[in-house]
Design a protein around this motif. Structure first.
Motif, PDB file in Angstrom:
ATOM      1  N   PRO A 337       0.815  -1.217   0.000  1.00  0.00           N
ATOM      2  CA  PRO A 337       0.000   0.000   0.000  1.00  0.00           C
ATOM      3  C   PRO A 337       0.847   1.265   0.000  1.00  0.00           C
ATOM      4  O   PRO A 337       0.574   2.217  -0.733  1.00  0.00           O
ATOM      5  N   GLN A 338       1.901   1.266   0.803  1.00  0.00           N
ATOM      6  CA  GLN A 338       2.782   2.422   0.869  1.00  0.00           C
ATOM      7  C   GLN A 338       3.588   2.551  -0.425  1.00  0.00           C
ATOM      8  O   GLN A 338       3.850   3.658  -0.905  1.00  0.00           O
ATOM      9  N   ARG A 339       3.955   1.411  -0.972  1.00  0.00           N
ATOM     10  CA  ARG A 339       4.720   1.400  -2.225  1.00  0.00           C
ATOM     11  C   ARG A 339       3.934   2.101  -3.335  1.00  0.00           C
ATOM     12  O   ARG A 339       4.487   2.883  -4.108  1.00  0.00           O
ATOM     13  N   GLU A 340       2.632   1.835  -3.413  1.00  0.00           N
ATOM     14  CA  GLU A 340       1.813   2.464  -4.446  1.00  0.00           C
ATOM     15  C   GLU A 340       1.778   3.972  -4.274  1.00  0.00           C
ATOM     16  O   GLU A 340       1.878   4.724  -5.247  1.00  0.00           O
ATOM     17  N   ARG A 341       1.635   4.429  -3.027  1.00  0.00           N
ATOM     18  CA  ARG A 341       1.574   5.871  -2.780  1.00  0.00           C
ATOM     19  C   ARG A 341       2.904   6.547  -3.119  1.00  0.00           C
ATOM     20  O   ARG A 341       2.946   7.628  -3.702  1.00  0.00           O
ATOM     21  N   LEU A 342       3.999   5.878  -2.756  1.00  0.00           N
ATOM     22  CA  LEU A 342       5.319   6.460  -3.036  1.00  0.00           C
ATOM     23  C   LEU A 342       5.596   6.473  -4.540  1.00  0.00           C
ATOM     24  O   LEU A 342       6.184   7.436  -5.065  1.00  0.00           O
TER      25      LEU A 342
END
Length: 411
Positions: A337-342
């Motif tokens: 999830p964080q990877r997508e935002r970054l």
């Protein structure tokens, strides 16, 4: 009514056997006069046959009328006579009309006119006391049965010839599609010769449309304008559109395909059809994967011209995966999830520069959120974020990732 001879052979009963045996002999002396009167009537009352200066053509008309009348008299004299020679004459006439590209309307009118003239002359002979009045009923029935059978023979041959011609024409046009999309290109002379045989006007430019294959035997194949060339027997199905940037062309393509998923290659010169086909095929593959879409929300034609960056980026996806592996690997250290935002923030940053407000506006998030993510990206990528070559490759990899629905390079 008796069965038509054109379909099942000559009817050996009916009105022909009801005629007095001597009637044909009494009519023969007038046959030449009746033939001449019928030919004159046809030549003056039916525009298509009004060719008084064309002796060969008028001789053909005369021959057809003479065969019809003599065939009628022979059937009256011998009801079981061989109808085939007369039938073959009218089959030749039907094929000739088809080969000259005419409809059968004029021919049918000529038959009806000939029957009326013949009927009028026989009535006159009865009025003059040269024939008994009681023959009129049976003669009229025999005359119009004969007319019906001649019309049926001509129509059957005409239809067969038209179907044969249409099949040959379609084969030539299909072969023309092959020549126009050949790699290496076919000689210009070969294309011009086949285009002439296929009744296709050679344009300055063409575009090839790749269409999700349709079963040609299902009756669902699109009906396209006659100036388009088609091959619905291959996968993907193909359209060749002449002068694709002409007025109304895009609308004509979309209207013909009726929402079928399709991709139109770029307009190219006649000898570059293979390039237009290659682009269209690649674009259709991306359409079917949901990567590209046309402007019509219900589906339809996707123009390669509108998606050049995506086509270029996704031309070799293995190379993209290798570039993503090299430049985006730091993102693998964080959870999905964080990877997508970054990844989303990094792409916006690379597109917009380091302006926090601009990136925040692009992502529709608070500037403080952008600052937090930028600190994380600095920790993951370090000096690479300031390397022009690395930034360029990251942007390409991220844009390709975005097009493919967020897929990262395989681990």
């Amino acid at each position: 009514m008796p069965k038509r001879a054109a379909a099942v052979g000559v009817d050996t009963g009916g009105p022909f056997k009801a005629l007095p045996p001597g009637l044909p002999d009494r009519l023969r002396p007038y046959a030449a006069e009746i033939t001449e009167e019928v030919v004159r009537a046809i030549g003056t009352q039916i525009a298509e046959y009004a060719r008084p200066m064309d002796d060969t053509y008028m001789q053909g008309v005369h021959r057809g009328v003479d065969h019809a009348l003599r065939g009628l008299l022979e059937r009256m004299a011998q009801p079981d006579t061989d109808w085939q020679p007369v039938k073959e004459t009218y089959e030749r006439i039907g094929r000739g009309e088809a080969e000259e590209g005419r409809s059968l309307d004029s021919f049918q009118s000529a038959l009806r006119l000939g029957a009326r003239v013949t009927w009028r002359r026989v009535n006159a002979l009865v009025d003059e006391g040269l024939l008994p009045r009681d023959v009129l009923g049976a003669f009229g029935e025999a005359l119009f049965l004969h007319l019906d059978e001649m019309a049926a023979a001509a129509t059957a041959a005409y239809t067969e010839a038209r179907l044969h011609a249409a099949g040959e024409l379609q084969q030539r046009r299909a072969r023309l599609v092959d020549l126009l999309t050949a790699d290496p290109p076919a000689p210009a002379g070969a294309i011009a010769d086949l285009a002439h045989a296929a009744r296709w006007t050679v344009p300055r430019t063409v575009a090839v449309v790749a269409v999700v294959a349709v079963d040609p035997g299902s009756g669902a194949a699109p009906i396209v304008p006659p100036e388009f060339l088609t091959r619905f027997d291959v996968q993907p199905a193909l359209l060749v559109v002449p002068d694709p940037e002409g007025p109304g062309r895009a609308r004509a393509v979309a209207g013909a395909l009726q929402g079928l998923p399709a991709a139109m290659g770029p307009p190219v010169a006649l000898h570059e059809g293979a390039r237009s086909l290659r682009w269209a095929t690649e674009a259709l593959g991306l359409v079917r994967r949901g990567v590209l879409a046309g402007t019509d929300p219900a589906g339809g034609v996707t123009r390669c011209q509108d998606h050049l960056p995506a086509l270029l980026l996704l031309r070799d996806e293995a190379l993209l995966d290798a570039m993503a592996e090299r430049r985006l690997r730091p993102l693998e250290r964080v959870r999905p999830p964080q990877r997508e935002r970054l990844a989303e923030t990094l792409l916006a940053l690379l597109r917009s520069g380091r302006g926090v407000a601009e990136v925040a506006a692009r992502l529709a998030v608070h500037p403080q959120t952008v600052r937090y993510r930028m600190r994380q990206l600095d920790e993951l990528f370090g000096e690479l974020l300031h390397d022009p070559e690395a930034r360029f490759e990251m942007q390409l990899a991220l844009r390709a990732r975005e097009l493919r629905g967020g897929a990262m390079a395989p681990e």
